[in-house]
Motif scaffolding. Structure first.
Motif, PDB file in Angstrom:
ATOM      1  N   ARG A 153       0.816  -1.213   0.000  1.00 48.41           N
ATOM      2  CA  ARG A 153       0.000   0.000   0.000  1.00 48.41           C
ATOM      3  C   ARG A 153       0.854   1.269   0.000  1.00 48.41           C
ATOM      4  NH1 ARG A 153      -5.432  -0.644   3.757  1.00 48.41           N
ATOM      5  NH2 ARG A 153      -6.343  -2.426   2.622  1.00 48.41           N
ATOM      6  N   ASP A 154       2.158   1.105  -0.009  1.00 43.03           N
ATOM      7  CA  ASP A 154       3.053   2.260  -0.077  1.00 43.03           C
ATOM      8  C   ASP A 154       2.896   2.949  -1.434  1.00 43.03           C
ATOM      9  OD1 ASP A 154       5.598   3.732   0.918  1.00 43.03           O
ATOM     10  OD2 ASP A 154       6.165   2.995  -1.081  1.00 43.03           O
ATOM     11  N   PRO A 155       2.912   4.284  -1.480  1.00 41.93           N
ATOM     12  CA  PRO A 155       2.742   4.983  -2.760  1.00 41.93           C
ATOM     13  C   PRO A 155       3.709   4.551  -3.850  1.00 41.93           C
ATOM     14  CG  PRO A 155       2.569   6.529  -0.936  1.00 41.93           C
ATOM     15  CD  PRO A 155       2.993   5.215  -0.348  1.00 41.93           C
ATOM     16  N   LEU A 156       4.912   4.163  -3.473  1.00 44.55           N
ATOM     17  CA  LEU A 156       5.902   3.727  -4.456  1.00 44.55           C
ATOM     18  C   LEU A 156       5.793   2.232  -4.722  1.00 44.55           C
ATOM     19  CD1 LEU A 156       8.296   4.907  -6.111  1.00 44.55           C
ATOM     20  CD2 LEU A 156       9.791   4.199  -4.223  1.00 44.55           C
ATOM     21  N   LYS A 193       3.381   0.161  -4.254  1.00 44.71           N
ATOM     22  CA  LYS A 193       2.123  -0.410  -4.741  1.00 44.71           C
ATOM     23  C   LYS A 193       2.222  -0.783  -6.216  1.00 44.71           C
ATOM     24  CE  LYS A 193      -0.127   4.000  -5.883  1.00 44.71           C
ATOM     25  NZ  LYS A 193      -1.274   4.876  -5.552  1.00 44.71           N
ATOM     26  N   ASP A 194       3.238  -0.262  -6.915  1.00 42.48           N
ATOM     27  CA  ASP A 194       3.490  -0.640  -8.304  1.00 42.48           C
ATOM     28  C   ASP A 194       4.218  -1.977  -8.316  1.00 42.48           C
ATOM     29  OD1 ASP A 194       4.437  -0.925 -10.971  1.00 42.48           O
ATOM     30  OD2 ASP A 194       4.423   1.247 -11.236  1.00 42.48           O
ATOM     31  N   TYR A 233      10.479   4.833 -12.026  1.00 49.73           N
ATOM     32  CA  TYR A 233      11.327   4.951 -10.827  1.00 49.73           C
ATOM     33  C   TYR A 233      12.624   5.672 -11.206  1.00 49.73           C
ATOM     34  CZ  TYR A 233      14.309   3.683  -6.880  1.00 49.73           C
ATOM     35  OH  TYR A 233      15.167   3.722  -5.807  1.00 49.73           O
ATOM     36  N   GLN A 280      14.240   7.204  -6.206  1.00 48.61           N
ATOM     37  CA  GLN A 280      13.662   7.627  -4.927  1.00 48.61           C
ATOM     38  C   GLN A 280      14.109   6.660  -3.823  1.00 48.61           C
ATOM     39  OE1 GLN A 280      12.103   7.115  -7.850  1.00 48.61           O
ATOM     40  NE2 GLN A 280      10.093   8.113  -7.931  1.00 48.61           N
ATOM     41  N   GLN A 317       8.004   0.829   4.584  1.00 48.05           N
ATOM     42  CA  GLN A 317       8.055   0.531   3.152  1.00 48.05           C
ATOM     43  C   GLN A 317       8.541  -0.903   2.944  1.00 48.05           C
ATOM     44  OE1 GLN A 317      10.412   4.139   1.805  1.00 48.05           O
ATOM     45  NE2 GLN A 317       8.938   4.031   0.109  1.00 48.05           N
TER      46      GLN A 317
END
Length: 518
Positions: free
Chosen positions: A290-293, A295-296, A359, A362, A413
């Motif tokens: 569910r982390d914004p990064l 989740k991909d 990416y 980050q 994360q």
């Protein structure tokens, strides 16, 4: 440290060895890294408590060497067609350590005690309806038969009552408690009986002369058991270095849980040897889906392609544990060629996926602790391997309690983490799967996977369960909610004074069928 310096240290510390460490001629002396919490089976407990008490008490069923469940005090188990009635036929000739014969009356009495909330039995929530199983009744139609009735069919009933943290649902004599119901001491059916517990110093077990063995070879907590020594003394030695010194100086015969670095140091030392067994514990890197990064899924797959589990397993365990990409432990009978298939390291493919995902370097924070060295070392290696693909992992070192809090709340994360052993694959998947809205500690919340896990908890047919587990593994590799690296190894250091000791996947010492050499 060289052998000479170790021996010198042992000599220097010899004066600190307490008088009770002097070995009676027929005593196996075992180092225990912490004291018991109680002698009441499966109540106030931890791994050390379980390990000692399970020499004294036994259950109707128990885990075999291969993590399946077999009869122990039961001679046989029959399951009704609807899966809700379990009928146990008891073995003949079994006695309690006070000389009384075991009958169905004592089995029913024991189970009524475990199911009484006042007992505070560890596994009551698993069997009183709060979990997936509810025992509706325990009855005894005759002295050799016990019948359990459940509210619904469950493939995990026998697995649950065999659990070591449940003390196998120990069958004990009513004289284990006083007239007021207060606990006195365990009167069980095991090969050794409790002789004395001197808190913070030692626990002494004595051979039970009238023990009724199942016969056959040793087989986990089932099979043939023989008390070959008159006594077993568990000595409380909390410092691993002190335990190793006591072994080398001849004051201890067995240290059941040495580190991989200690193994390298002890191998070749005169008078000792090491043995290892693969365990069911699991080392993994957890990914917050569910982390914004993260989740991909392309970024998670890139991490899996970059982080080579084989390199991590080899470096962290010094070759004592092979890599395993599956939630199902390699020692499980359900571990097949399907479960062996994971991600093959491919840096170029990882870079391609990262580019597709947008990416650009980050930072990704990975939580870790220094209490468990293998967990920390795994994180260091994962950071270096990910960097080769351009993935920027930053380590955040916390104390263990703080990391556990973050795990429980899902506030991370990534993290390097280790799960303790689960004896059934359905439980292995359940420990890391569930809806994060209500169980934020869970890693995987794929609805189809959760449904399959529920099916595995009800279905008893081995072929059907294997198909479910194979599908779950393939979905896990596709979704990458975590990167499994390896299962641990149990390493025991053993004096040449004793023979017959074998570590095993449950990570508990077993002192039956172990003898002192003449």
């Amino acid at each position: 440290m060289t052998r000479l310096s170790l021996l010198a240290l042992a000599a220097a510390l010899a004066s600190t060895v307490p008088a009770w460490a002097a070995p009676p001629a027929d005593t196996i002396r075992v180092a225990l890294n912490g004291d018991l919490r109680s002698t009441d089976p499966g109540t106030k407990r931890d791994d050390n408590t379980d390990a000692v008490i399970l020499h004294v008490v036994e259950g109707l069923v128990a885990y075999r060497e291969d993590a399946t469940v077999g009869p122990m005090l039961a001679d046989s188990v029959a399951v009704s067609d609807d899966g809700k009635t379990y009928t146990f036929k008891l073995r003949d000739g079994v006695k309690f350590q006070n000389g009384a014969p075991m009958t169905s009356a004592e089995v029913v009495w024991s189970w009524k005690r475990w199911l009484d909330p006042k007992t505070e039995w560890r596994c009551l929530p698993e069997l009183d309806g709060r979990g997936r199983i509810k025992i509706e009744s325990v009855g005894a139609p005759d002295p050799k038969t016990v019948v359990f009735k459940l509210n619904a069919p469950s493939a995990l009933f026998l697995t649950t009552i065999a659990r070591t943290d449940c003390a196998e649902g120990a069958i004990i004599h009513p004289d284990s408690v006083g007239p007021d119901g207060k606990w006195i001491a365990p009167i069980g059916t095991g090969p050794y009986k409790l002789e004395k517990w001197e808190p913070a110093q030692y626990v002494l077990l004595k051979r039970f002369a009238d023990y009724a063995s199942r016969g056959g070879d040793r087989d986990g907590y089932t099979g043939g058991k023989q008390a070959l020594a008159e006594t077993v003394r568990f000595t409380i030695i909390g410092d691993p270095a002190a335990a190793k010194t006591a072994l080398l100086s001849g004051d201890i015969d067995l240290v059941p849980d040495v580190s991989v670095s200690d193994r390298a140091e002890l191998d070749g030392q005169k008078g000792v040897q090491t043995k290892l067994a693969q365990t069911l514990s699991m080392s993994a890197i957890l990914l917050q889906t569910r982390d914004p990064l993260l989740k991909d899924v392309r970024i998670r797959r890139a991490l899996a392609l970059a982080i080579d589990g084989s390199q991590i397993a080899q470096a962290v365990t010094l070759g004592t544990a092979p890599a395993n990409p599956s939630v199902i432990p390699a020692a499980s009978p359900y571990y097949t060629d399907v479960e062996r298939q994971g991600y093959t390291p491919n840096i170029e493919e990882a870079k391609k996926l990262l580019a597709e995902a947008g990416y650009t370097g980050q930072p990704i924070k990975m939580l870790v602790n220094r209490k468990y060295q293998s967990v920390y070392d795994t994180a260091i290696l994962a950071q270096a391997l990910a960097q080769q693909a351009g993935i920027n992992i930053e380590l955040e070192v916390l104390d263990w309690g703080a990391q556990l809090d973050r795990y429980t709340s899902g506030d991370y994360q990534t993290m390097s983490f280790s799960y303790s052993a689960r004896m059934d694959p359905a439980l292995s998947y359940e420990m890391m799967s569930g809806p994060k809205d209500t169980q934020p500690r869970k890693v995987w919340e794929n609805p189809e996977a959760l449904k399959l896990i529920q099916d595995a908890m009800v279905t008893s047919d081995p072929k059907q369960r294997q198909a479910i587990f194979d599908k779950l593994h393939q979905m896990q590799i596709e979704d990458v909610p975590l990167i499994v690296t390896y299962n641990g190894a149990e390493i025991a250091a053993i004096s040449d004074r004793i023979e017959g000791y074998q570590p095993w996947s449950a990570s508990k010492p077993r002192l039956w069928n172990v003898a002192i050499k003449n």
